[in-house]
Write a protein that holds these residues in place. Structure first.
Motif, PDB file in Angstrom:
ATOM      1  N   ILE A  58       0.889  -1.162   0.000  1.00 43.20           N
ATOM      2  CA  ILE A  58       0.000   0.000   0.000  1.00 43.20           C
ATOM      3  C   ILE A  58       0.924   1.207   0.000  1.00 43.20           C
ATOM      4  O   ILE A  58       1.801   1.333   0.856  1.00 43.20           O
ATOM      5  CB  ILE A  58      -0.926   0.027   1.227  1.00 43.20           C
ATOM      6  CG1 ILE A  58      -1.814  -1.216   1.255  1.00 43.20           C
ATOM      7  CG2 ILE A  58      -1.778   1.297   1.224  1.00 43.20           C
ATOM      8  CD1 ILE A  58      -2.646  -1.340   2.517  1.00 43.20           C
ATOM      9  N   ARG A  59       0.753   2.086  -0.974  1.00 43.60           N
ATOM     10  CA  ARG A  59       1.645   3.244  -1.126  1.00 43.60           C
ATOM     11  C   ARG A  59       0.832   4.526  -1.214  1.00 43.60           C
ATOM     12  O   ARG A  59      -0.185   4.583  -1.902  1.00 43.60           O
ATOM     13  CB  ARG A  59       2.459   3.099  -2.407  1.00 43.60           C
ATOM     14  CG  ARG A  59       3.307   4.316  -2.728  1.00 43.60           C
ATOM     15  CD  ARG A  59       3.982   4.195  -4.070  1.00 43.60           C
ATOM     16  NE  ARG A  59       4.816   5.350  -4.336  1.00 43.60           N
ATOM     17  CZ  ARG A  59       5.301   5.637  -5.521  1.00 43.60           C
ATOM     18  NH1 ARG A  59       5.038   4.870  -6.560  1.00 43.60           N
ATOM     19  NH2 ARG A  59       6.033   6.707  -5.682  1.00 43.60           N
ATOM     20  N   TYR A  60       1.319   5.564  -0.523  1.00 43.92           N
ATOM     21  CA  TYR A  60       0.783   6.905  -0.734  1.00 43.92           C
ATOM     22  C   TYR A  60       1.910   7.759  -1.289  1.00 43.92           C
ATOM     23  O   TYR A  60       2.948   7.921  -0.653  1.00 43.92           O
ATOM     24  CB  TYR A  60       0.237   7.529   0.555  1.00 43.92           C
ATOM     25  CG  TYR A  60      -0.445   8.843   0.233  1.00 43.92           C
ATOM     26  CD1 TYR A  60      -1.773   8.857  -0.159  1.00 43.92           C
ATOM     27  CD2 TYR A  60       0.262  10.042   0.236  1.00 43.92           C
ATOM     28  CE1 TYR A  60      -2.399  10.033  -0.516  1.00 43.92           C
ATOM     29  CE2 TYR A  60      -0.358  11.224  -0.121  1.00 43.92           C
ATOM     30  CZ  TYR A  60      -1.678  11.215  -0.497  1.00 43.92           C
ATOM     31  OH  TYR A  60      -2.297  12.378  -0.875  1.00 43.92           O
ATOM     32  N   SER A  68      -1.931   3.783  -3.965  1.00 50.58           N
ATOM     33  CA  SER A  68      -1.978   2.609  -4.837  1.00 50.58           C
ATOM     34  C   SER A  68      -1.895   1.341  -4.001  1.00 50.58           C
ATOM     35  O   SER A  68      -1.354   1.329  -2.901  1.00 50.58           O
ATOM     36  CB  SER A  68      -0.836   2.644  -5.860  1.00 50.58           C
ATOM     37  OG  SER A  68       0.420   2.603  -5.215  1.00 50.58           O
ATOM     38  N   PHE A  69      -2.458   0.273  -4.584  1.00 46.44           N
ATOM     39  CA  PHE A  69      -2.481  -1.035  -3.936  1.00 46.44           C
ATOM     40  C   PHE A  69      -1.857  -2.040  -4.893  1.00 46.44           C
ATOM     41  O   PHE A  69      -2.286  -2.155  -6.043  1.00 46.44           O
ATOM     42  CB  PHE A  69      -3.923  -1.439  -3.598  1.00 46.44           C
ATOM     43  CG  PHE A  69      -4.586  -0.493  -2.643  1.00 46.44           C
ATOM     44  CD1 PHE A  69      -4.561  -0.747  -1.281  1.00 46.44           C
ATOM     45  CD2 PHE A  69      -5.208   0.657  -3.092  1.00 46.44           C
ATOM     46  CE1 PHE A  69      -5.157   0.139  -0.385  1.00 46.44           C
ATOM     47  CE2 PHE A  69      -5.802   1.544  -2.220  1.00 46.44           C
ATOM     48  CZ  PHE A  69      -5.772   1.282  -0.854  1.00 46.44           C
ATOM     49  N   THR A  70      -0.848  -2.751  -4.409  1.00 49.10           N
ATOM     50  CA  THR A  70      -0.106  -3.715  -5.214  1.00 49.10           C
ATOM     51  C   THR A  70      -0.344  -5.112  -4.672  1.00 49.10           C
ATOM     52  O   THR A  70      -0.283  -5.326  -3.465  1.00 49.10           O
ATOM     53  CB  THR A  70       1.401  -3.384  -5.171  1.00 49.10           C
ATOM     54  OG1 THR A  70       1.594  -2.106  -5.761  1.00 49.10           O
ATOM     55  CG2 THR A  70       2.225  -4.419  -5.898  1.00 49.10           C
ATOM     56  N   THR A  71      -0.629  -6.054  -5.574  1.00 45.08           N
ATOM     57  CA  THR A  71      -0.669  -7.468  -5.217  1.00 45.08           C
ATOM     58  C   THR A  71       0.171  -8.227  -6.221  1.00 45.08           C
ATOM     59  O   THR A  71       0.243  -7.844  -7.399  1.00 45.08           O
ATOM     60  CB  THR A  71      -2.103  -8.029  -5.203  1.00 45.08           C
ATOM     61  OG1 THR A  71      -2.669  -7.913  -6.507  1.00 45.08           O
ATOM     62  CG2 THR A  71      -2.978  -7.278  -4.210  1.00 45.08           C
ATOM     63  N   ASN A  72       0.825  -9.274  -5.753  1.00 41.40           N
ATOM     64  CA  ASN A  72       1.681 -10.101  -6.598  1.00 41.40           C
ATOM     65  C   ASN A  72       2.695  -9.240  -7.357  1.00 41.40           C
ATOM     66  O   ASN A  72       2.968  -9.450  -8.535  1.00 41.40           O
ATOM     67  CB  ASN A  72       0.850 -10.955  -7.555  1.00 41.40           C
ATOM     68  CG  ASN A  72       1.623 -12.130  -8.091  1.00 41.40           C
ATOM     69  OD1 ASN A  72       2.609 -12.566  -7.484  1.00 41.40           O
ATOM     70  ND2 ASN A  72       1.200 -12.657  -9.222  1.00 41.40           N
ATOM     71  N   ALA A  73       3.249  -8.236  -6.669  1.00 42.70           N
ATOM     72  CA  ALA A  73       4.302  -7.343  -7.162  1.00 42.70           C
ATOM     73  C   ALA A  73       3.868  -6.473  -8.337  1.00 42.70           C
ATOM     74  O   ALA A  73       4.696  -5.985  -9.093  1.00 42.70           O
ATOM     75  CB  ALA A  73       5.568  -8.126  -7.493  1.00 42.70           C
ATOM     76  N   SER A  74       2.557  -6.259  -8.522  1.00 44.94           N
ATOM     77  CA  SER A  74       2.064  -5.431  -9.623  1.00 44.94           C
ATOM     78  C   SER A  74       0.927  -4.544  -9.115  1.00 44.94           C
ATOM     79  O   SER A  74       0.012  -5.033  -8.455  1.00 44.94           O
ATOM     80  CB  SER A  74       1.571  -6.327 -10.759  1.00 44.94           C
ATOM     81  OG  SER A  74       0.992  -5.570 -11.782  1.00 44.94           O
ATOM     82  N   GLU A  75       0.992  -3.245  -9.458  1.00 47.11           N
ATOM     83  CA  GLU A  75      -0.060  -2.336  -9.025  1.00 47.11           C
ATOM     84  C   GLU A  75      -1.389  -2.738  -9.654  1.00 47.11           C
ATOM     85  O   GLU A  75      -1.491  -2.924 -10.861  1.00 47.11           O
ATOM     86  CB  GLU A  75       0.268  -0.893  -9.419  1.00 47.11           C
ATOM     87  CG  GLU A  75      -0.769   0.099  -8.937  1.00 47.11           C
ATOM     88  CD  GLU A  75      -0.426   1.534  -9.290  1.00 47.11           C
ATOM     89  OE1 GLU A  75      -1.339   2.233  -9.761  1.00 47.11           O
ATOM     90  OE2 GLU A  75       0.729   1.949  -9.098  1.00 47.11           O
TER      91      GLU A  75
END
Length: 181
Positions: A58-60, A68-75
């Motif tokens: 989870i990045r701000y 942004s929210f990333t799963t499995n190393a991909s946004e």
């Protein structure tokens, strides 16, 4: 024995951290605050395992003010500063921008009730439905689709910004190539 951070909690079984407020009032909160010194960095919450320390993130971004929210190393999801949400895109250009697949709307998978509303366009927060797309039933072998407008409203089919090609009036008249059948 060798901390890599100012606070480094390690354990052979569940490593845990508890932040608890025992108060019960409306303002008795728990707060975790990530603050950067400037205005152009980012705050991150990482989720990882032994194979990949940041497979979920989870990045701000303070530079562009998005989350942004990333799963499995991909946004996968981005919320822009203006409120636009992108699924499968990092540049959403509408309130909900879904890219790369199908937008699916379904009630409870076990629910096969009739007249299931899948899409609703509505004016105002309490306005009546202006346009809906409904399935005759929610089962896998749906037998019919229903496209509805409010009573006394025509249904127009337009190509481009203003080239109306067909119209179904509220009285049931159909016009092809004319706007007043």
């Amino acid at each position: 024995t060798n901390p890599g951070y100012l606070l480094d909690i390690q354990n052979d079984t569940d490593a845990s951290l508890l932040l608890k407020c025992n108060g019960t009032g409306a303002s008795d909160d728990t707060i975790i605050r990530n603050v950067i010194g400037g205005t152009t960095g980012s705050n991150y919450i990482y989720f990882g395992d032994s194979a990949d320390s940041n497979v979920g993130v989870i990045r701000y971004s303070h530079t562009n003010n998005y989350m942004s929210f990333t799963t499995n190393a991909s946004e996968k999801v981005r919320i822009e500063s203006g409120g636009n949400v992108g699924v499968g895109t990092n540049n959403p250009n509408s309130k909900l921008h879904v890219y790369g697949g199908i937008l699916k709307s379904q009630s409870d998978p076990a629910n096969t009730d009739t007249d299931v509303e899948l899409i609703r366009a509505q004016s105002g927060s309490s306005g009546t439905a202006v346009f809906t797309i409904r399935a005759a039933d929610a089962s896998d072998n749906n037998t019919a689709w229903d496209i509805k407008t409010n009573a006394n409203e025509d249904l127009k089919f337009t190509i481009g910004s203003s080239s109306e090609r067909a119209r179904i009036t509220s009285a049931g008249l159909v016009g092809l190539g004319i706007t007043n059948p």
